[in-house]
Design an enzyme around this catalytic site. Structure first.
Site, PDB file in Angstrom:
ATOM      1  N   HIS A  22      16.036 -39.359  -1.008  1.00 41.02           N
ATOM      2  CA  HIS A  22      15.860 -38.226   0.191  1.00 41.02           C
ATOM      3  C   HIS A  22      15.077 -37.544   0.252  1.00 41.02           C
ATOM      4  O   HIS A  22      14.697 -36.942   1.063  1.00 41.02           O
ATOM      5  CB  HIS A  22      17.454 -37.574   0.072  1.00 41.02           C
ATOM      6  CG  HIS A  22      19.001 -38.549   0.024  1.00 41.02           C
ATOM      7  ND1 HIS A  22      19.937 -38.487  -0.775  1.00 41.02           N
ATOM      8  CD2 HIS A  22      19.659 -39.929   0.420  1.00 41.02           C
ATOM      9  CE1 HIS A  22      20.713 -39.704  -1.068  1.00 41.02           C
ATOM     10  NE2 HIS A  22      20.524 -40.328  -0.160  1.00 41.02           N
ATOM     11  N   LYS A 298      15.863 -49.898  -5.913  1.00 37.65           N
ATOM     12  CA  LYS A 298      15.814 -48.429  -4.551  1.00 37.65           C
ATOM     13  C   LYS A 298      16.989 -47.875  -5.238  1.00 37.65           C
ATOM     14  O   LYS A 298      18.130 -48.230  -6.044  1.00 37.65           O
ATOM     15  CB  LYS A 298      16.661 -49.290  -3.601  1.00 37.65           C
ATOM     16  CG  LYS A 298      17.208 -48.362  -2.273  1.00 37.65           C
ATOM     17  CD  LYS A 298      17.966 -48.654  -1.489  1.00 37.65           C
ATOM     18  CE  LYS A 298      17.578 -47.767  -0.376  1.00 37.65           C
ATOM     19  NZ  LYS A 298      18.875 -47.240  -0.048  1.00 37.65           N
TER      20      LYS A 298
HETATM   21  N1  MSP Z   1      23.632 -41.309   8.478  1.00 37.43           N
HETATM   22  C1  MSP Z   1      22.685 -42.316   8.505  1.00 37.43           C
HETATM   23  C2  MSP Z   1      21.271 -41.404   9.013  1.00 37.43           C
HETATM   24  C3  MSP Z   1      22.176 -41.008  10.222  1.00 37.43           C
HETATM   25  S1  MSP Z   1      20.904 -40.362  10.662  1.00 37.43           S
HETATM   26  C4  MSP Z   1      20.872 -40.114  13.155  1.00 37.43           C
HETATM   27  C5  MSP Z   1      22.027 -42.394   6.926  1.00 37.43           C
HETATM   28  N2  MSP Z   1      22.389 -41.569   5.512  1.00 37.43           N
HETATM   29  S2  MSP Z   1      21.612 -41.057   4.277  1.00 37.43           S
HETATM   30  O1  MSP Z   1      22.727 -40.543   3.583  1.00 37.43           O
HETATM   31  O2  MSP Z   1      22.742 -42.895   3.534  1.00 37.43           O
HETATM   32  O3  MSP Z   1      20.646 -41.880   4.254  1.00 37.43           O
HETATM   33  C6  MSP Z   1      19.309 -41.280   4.998  1.00 37.43           C
HETATM   34  C7  MSP Z   1      17.715 -41.591   4.837  1.00 37.43           C
HETATM   35  O4  MSP Z   1      17.865 -41.413   3.416  1.00 37.43           O
HETATM   36  C8  MSP Z   1      17.787 -43.025   4.448  1.00 37.43           C
HETATM   37  O5  MSP Z   1      17.277 -43.897   6.290  1.00 37.43           O
HETATM   38  C9  MSP Z   1      15.807 -42.533   4.213  1.00 37.43           C
HETATM   39  O6  MSP Z   1      15.576 -41.903   5.283  1.00 37.43           O
HETATM   40  C10 MSP Z   1      16.195 -41.691   2.968  1.00 37.43           C
HETATM   41  N3  MSP Z   1      16.668 -42.425   1.589  1.00 37.43           N
HETATM   42  C11 MSP Z   1      17.608 -42.745   1.059  1.00 37.43           C
HETATM   43  N4  MSP Z   1      18.080 -43.703  -0.308  1.00 37.43           N
HETATM   44  C12 MSP Z   1      16.101 -43.658  -0.178  1.00 37.43           C
HETATM   45  C13 MSP Z   1      15.019 -43.909  -0.550  1.00 37.43           C
HETATM   46  N5  MSP Z   1      15.235 -44.464  -1.952  1.00 37.43           N
HETATM   47  N6  MSP Z   1      13.758 -43.934  -0.424  1.00 37.43           N
HETATM   48  C14 MSP Z   1      13.634 -43.378   0.373  1.00 37.43           C
HETATM   49  N7  MSP Z   1      14.132 -43.015   0.863  1.00 37.43           N
HETATM   50  C15 MSP Z   1      15.458 -43.464   1.205  1.00 37.43           C
HETATM   51  O7  MSP Z   1      21.967 -43.289   6.244  1.00 37.43           O
END
Ligand code: MSP
Length: 511
Positions: A22, A298
């Site tokens: 994130h 991941k």
């Molecule tokens: N809530 C939704 C997004 C809604 S946007 C209108 C969501 N949230 S999330 O918290 O699960 O993840 C959001 C983002 O975190 C992912 O799309 C990505 O940008 C980032 N990442 C989460 N895990 C990641 C990695 N391991 N590596 C890089 N980015 C990652 O999906």
């Protein structure tokens, strides 16, 4: 009229605690936002939390608290981490805020009443992944028949839903991406999106009746809005959609939505179609980066590979953290994190590179000129002014293309050249010969002036080190008040400026 550079991150689910995946998206967005501010643009940088949906309601129930209390307790974990990482957002949205409920209802109403029956009532039955908050099709399952992303069993969900007529937007989406290929980057991701569109789009359900943690549909309150329809709308809520027309016109469409590749489809297909259906412009660009992996996997909480940014910041410092991820990972591709590579980069590029350059120059200014920046001379600077000018141009081009690693690397070309320049000119030898005092002054002026420009160029990457360097050089004002390209024009450092030997910018790490 639009006059604001609008950049967003995804809004994060607060039932998770943040990890460096994130952090990766948000730091990249913060870097781009800061760069545009440095260019003198008006910038609006948005992040936030995605607080509705079944997953949150369930997690809260498992924890034995009501859902609002649960999100109120979790959400600060996200703001804290952005503070830790020096993320300077302009607005932070929570989807449980009233302003957001108003915008979602406004958008739903606009689509519902667009005269094309784009929202209709139907029945849906399909396997659903609660972790993704998404109905799944066969190609999204793994060999165990589980969700391919989470490897979790799916639930067969059947209910009366309102649907959005996505199938009616294939043509318009194709036209959009043909006319504006840059609207989805990088190219490989755009091709994925184009083939999905060409293979035929299915309508998707935009409401749920099986739980109530969400925004009720304005025309049928038994239904709550599907969490993705709700979440995507955050980008216009924060731009004052339906609330302040003038601000909305200055801000929308977004210049870039940064997203991970996992949520590209929602952003590059659903979202533009939803906007088109409401008569609004689609975002100018959706930029999908890759995943950070640890030991080949991941990062995720459920797989216990999640590393909290604090674990790294405590050891390396926030500047090294930001530098490492921006420099090490090719933006757009997957990148693997390892402790060893972070130590290696910190030592090579920061401690031995920029840190060493700064401490040598400041120490020599102090020993040979009592800290006062001497008068320079045009012929003493060698290639440094030309390199600086060239790098300023390359930096700009790389950021425009979102080649973020190359952008940062180009700045380090200046660091390397300046260190090389000192090795060649050997000011420590010139200092021993009184008759070469003028030459010494010329060399140290050129080195100090290079440091000044470096402080400006580094600010989007590492705001703290840049501010320290700026202050140690004795430059007036603050580094964030500088504007490119003017601030990089050679000769900005006034002779007579009083510099000081500061603490070293980056300590050498043992591992
Ligand atoms: N809530 C939704 C997004 C809604 S946007 C209108 C969501 N949230 S999330 O918290 O699960 O993840 C959001 C983002 O975190 C992912 O799309 C990505 O940008 C980032 N990442 C989460 N895990 C990641 C990695 N391991 N590596 C890089 N980015 C990652 O999906």
């Amino acid at each position: 009229m639009k006059d604001t550079f609008y950049v967003t991150t995804p809004i994060y689910y607060p039932n998770d605690v943040p990890h460096i995946g994130h952090g990766y998206t948000t730091v990249a967005a913060d870097f781009v936002a800061r760069y545009h501010r440095l260019r003198g643009e008006r910038v609006f940088f948005l992040t936030g939390t995605d607080e509705h949906g079944q997953k949150l309601q369930r997690t809260a129930a498992e924890a034995g608290v009501d859902t609002q209390t649960f999100v109120d307790e979790m959400e600060p974990r996200w703001r804290e981490v952005w503070e830790l990482l020096d993320v300077a957002y302009d607005d932070y949205i929570r989807t449980t805020e009233t302003r957001h409920e108003t915008a979602v209802k406004g958008l739903l109403t606009a689509v519902h009443e667009n005269g094309r029956d784009d929202i209709y009532l139907g029945t849906y039955e399909a396997p659903y992944c609660v972790a993704c908050e998404e109905f799944k099709t066969d190609d999204q399952l793994n060999e165990n028949g589980n969700c391919a992303i989470h490897d979790r069993p799916l639930e067969l969900v059947s209910e009366e839903n309102y649907f959005f007529r996505l199938s009616g937007y294939g043509e318009r989406l194709l036209e959009h991406y043909t006319a504006h290929p840059e609207a989805c980057e990088p190219e490989s991701r755009r091709n994925e999106v184009l083939s999905l569109i060409k293979s035929g789009l299915k309508d998707f359900s935009i409401s749920r009746t099986s739980f109530d943690w969400g925004i009720p549909l304005p025309w049928d309150e038994k239904h709550v809005t599907y969490v993705w329809f709700d979440a995507l709308t955050n980008y216009i809520t924060a731009a004052a959609y339906g609330q302040d027309e003038e601000r909305f016109a200055r801000t929308w469409p977004a210049d870039v939505h940064f997203v991970g590749k996992d949520i590209l489809r929602f952003h590059a297909i659903y979202w533009p179609a939803m906007l088109m259906a409401a008569g609004l412009e689609p975002p100018k660009q959706v930029w999908a980066h890759g995943f950070l992996t640890v030991g080949g996997e991941k990062m995720s909480k459920t797989r216990a590979t999640g590393i909290h940014p604090k674990q790294l910041v405590d050891h390396f410092g926030v500047d090294a953290y930001r530098y490492y991820f921006l420099r090490e990972v090719q933006f757009g591709q997957d990148g693997s994190f390892s402790w060893e590579s972070m130590v290696a980069r910190s030592n090579a590029d920061l401690a031995n590179g920029l840190g060493n350059l700064a401490s040598r120059v400041l120490a020599m200014l102090s020993s040979y000129f009592g800290g006062e920046v001497p008068e320079g001379s045009p012929d003493a600077a060698g290639d440094l002014p030309a390199t600086v000018a060239d790098v300023v141009r390359r930096y700009d081009r790389h950021v425009a293309e979102m080649a973020l690693s190359q952008a940062v690397a180009s700045v380090w070309d200046v660091v390397d050249e300046a260190n090389q320049y000192l090795v060649e000119r050997e000011p420590w030898k010139l200092a021993k010969d009184e008759s070469r005092r003028g030459e010494l002054a010329g060399v140290l002026y050129a080195a100090a002036e290079t440091l000044r420009v470096l402080a400006v160029l580094c600010w989007p990457v590492m705001p703290r080190a840049a501010s320290t360097l700026w202050a140690d050089l004795g430059c007036a004002g603050s580094v964030e008040a500088q504007r490119l390209p003017g601030a990089a024009v050679w000769g900005g450092l006034a002779p007579g400026t009083r510099s000081r030997r500061g603490k070293s910018l980056f300590p050498r790490l043992e591992g």
